[in-house]
Design an enzyme around this catalytic site. Sequence first.
Site, PDB file in Angstrom:
ATOM      1  N   GLY A  60      34.907  19.983  67.040  1.00  0.00           N
ATOM      2  CA  GLY A  60      35.983  20.990  66.392  1.00  0.00           C
ATOM      3  C   GLY A  60      36.874  20.499  65.600  1.00  0.00           C
ATOM      4  O   GLY A  60      37.403  20.968  64.502  1.00  0.00           O
ATOM      5  N   ASN A 136      27.079  19.016  67.898  1.00  0.00           N
ATOM      6  CA  ASN A 136      27.185  20.065  68.625  1.00  0.00           C
ATOM      7  C   ASN A 136      26.754  21.317  67.804  1.00  0.00           C
ATOM      8  O   ASN A 136      27.314  21.684  66.796  1.00  0.00           O
ATOM      9  CB  ASN A 136      28.807  20.201  68.865  1.00  0.00           C
ATOM     10  CG  ASN A 136      29.185  21.553  69.766  1.00  0.00           C
ATOM     11  OD1 ASN A 136      28.695  22.806  69.587  1.00  0.00           O
ATOM     12  ND2 ASN A 136      29.962  21.321  70.776  1.00  0.00           N
ATOM     13  N   SER A 172      32.064  29.164  73.274  1.00  0.00           N
ATOM     14  CA  SER A 172      33.198  29.404  72.429  1.00  0.00           C
ATOM     15  C   SER A 172      33.546  31.084  72.549  1.00  0.00           C
ATOM     16  O   SER A 172      32.658  31.818  72.725  1.00  0.00           O
ATOM     17  CB  SER A 172      32.989  29.240  71.064  1.00  0.00           C
ATOM     18  OG  SER A 172      33.862  29.983  70.039  1.00  0.00           O
ATOM     19  N   ASN A 243      35.072  24.192  77.713  1.00  0.00           N
ATOM     20  CA  ASN A 243      35.535  24.674  76.486  1.00  0.00           C
ATOM     21  C   ASN A 243      36.907  25.287  76.668  1.00  0.00           C
ATOM     22  O   ASN A 243      37.415  25.146  77.605  1.00  0.00           O
ATOM     23  CB  ASN A 243      34.757  25.830  76.018  1.00  0.00           C
ATOM     24  CG  ASN A 243      34.608  25.802  74.237  1.00  0.00           C
ATOM     25  OD1 ASN A 243      35.481  25.777  73.655  1.00  0.00           O
ATOM     26  ND2 ASN A 243      33.376  25.898  73.906  1.00  0.00           N
ATOM     27  N   TYR A 315      40.891  16.392  72.032  1.00  0.00           N
ATOM     28  CA  TYR A 315      41.087  16.953  71.214  1.00  0.00           C
ATOM     29  C   TYR A 315      42.632  17.341  70.648  1.00  0.00           C
ATOM     30  O   TYR A 315      43.392  16.989  70.144  1.00  0.00           O
ATOM     31  CB  TYR A 315      40.266  18.014  70.716  1.00  0.00           C
ATOM     32  CG  TYR A 315      40.411  18.664  69.090  1.00  0.00           C
ATOM     33  CD1 TYR A 315      41.462  18.628  68.426  1.00  0.00           C
ATOM     34  CD2 TYR A 315      39.453  19.848  69.223  1.00  0.00           C
ATOM     35  CE1 TYR A 315      41.642  19.191  67.144  1.00  0.00           C
ATOM     36  CE2 TYR A 315      39.709  20.455  67.735  1.00  0.00           C
ATOM     37  CZ  TYR A 315      40.558  20.191  66.924  1.00  0.00           C
ATOM     38  OH  TYR A 315      40.665  20.864  65.848  1.00  0.00           O
ATOM     39  N   SER A 316      42.999  18.428  71.622  1.00  0.00           N
ATOM     40  CA  SER A 316      44.184  18.975  71.562  1.00  0.00           C
ATOM     41  C   SER A 316      45.361  17.969  71.791  1.00  0.00           C
ATOM     42  O   SER A 316      46.571  17.937  71.156  1.00  0.00           O
ATOM     43  CB  SER A 316      44.663  20.176  72.547  1.00  0.00           C
ATOM     44  OG  SER A 316      43.610  21.212  71.906  1.00  0.00           O
TER      45      SER A 316
END
EC number: 1.3.5.2
Length: 334
Positions: A60, A136, A172, A243, A315-316
């Site tokens: 992402g 991915n 997603s 996810n 990631y975040s």
Amino acid sequence: MLYSLARPMLFSLAPERAHELTLSMLDKAHKLGIMRQTVEAKPTTCMGIEFPNPVGLAAGLDKNGAHIDALAGLGFGFIEIGTITPHPQSGNPKPRLFRIPEAKAIINRMGFNNDGVDKLIENVKASKFRGILGINIGKNADTPVEKAVDDYLICLEKVYNYASYITVNISSPNTKNLRSLQSGDALTELLQALKARQLELAEQYNHYVPLVLKVAPDLTAEDVEFISAQLLDFKIDGLIVTNTTLSREGVENLPYGNESGGLSGAPVFEKSTECLRLFAQTLKGQISLIGVGGILSGEQAAAKQQAGATLVQIYSGLIYTGPTLVKQCVEAMT
């Protein structure tokens, strides 16, 4: 230190613009040789691959594989690029990315915006990175869900020779009906087709590339049982848990908290870790687990490991904590 100085400026920009600017700055710093983080070696074997350390970048952040070399300088044990689809697509209308700093959270409804699988392969070929690279894969928004298998097969075949492992993203919340592929005959047919093609490609190229499934945190205990049985039946190599979530627990009363899309960051940690624990209890070590969701500290990375993960992804947390999070996580894990 540098990130803590830059963060207020980045947070004053629209989230998508800040994302682009951060990657651009990272690329420039990499080219100048000033962005390199030394992370201790902590070799970890998973899916038959030896990872230099167990902390990876989640898909992402670099959808098209255009920033692999710069991201590798942050010390990740592996990098996952994508989600990629057979054809380029622009994704959902903007705005589609929202920060919720009070909760260290993000909501996105990007919709698999990407330049298509062929462009991603060009970028991978141009990269100097020789570490572990996950790719991915997903389906195009205009492909009916009944034909989704075709899109996944196209991507599998095209990326097979360029990936250390391949992740099948069916979780997603931002592509219509995508999550329906996590259940019933749809999941069975998808895994059956992908496994058969994986084995054919392994024979054709004399090289086995592991296949990984990525699931949502919004699963019931019955869903976990069903998915686990399918993974074992088709000998899928790994599972990424999880996810983003559709839940708004912890952000419902905050600005942007009720925007549609998937919620990531701190509020998803407990939910995703509980989901990981359930899969670990059900699968009993027969399939490698990769824990992702809400990791903002080394302690939380270690908690994913204790819940059953061999590897973790972030990631975040990078957006709120900065690149030092990679080092913190590696140091905290055993």
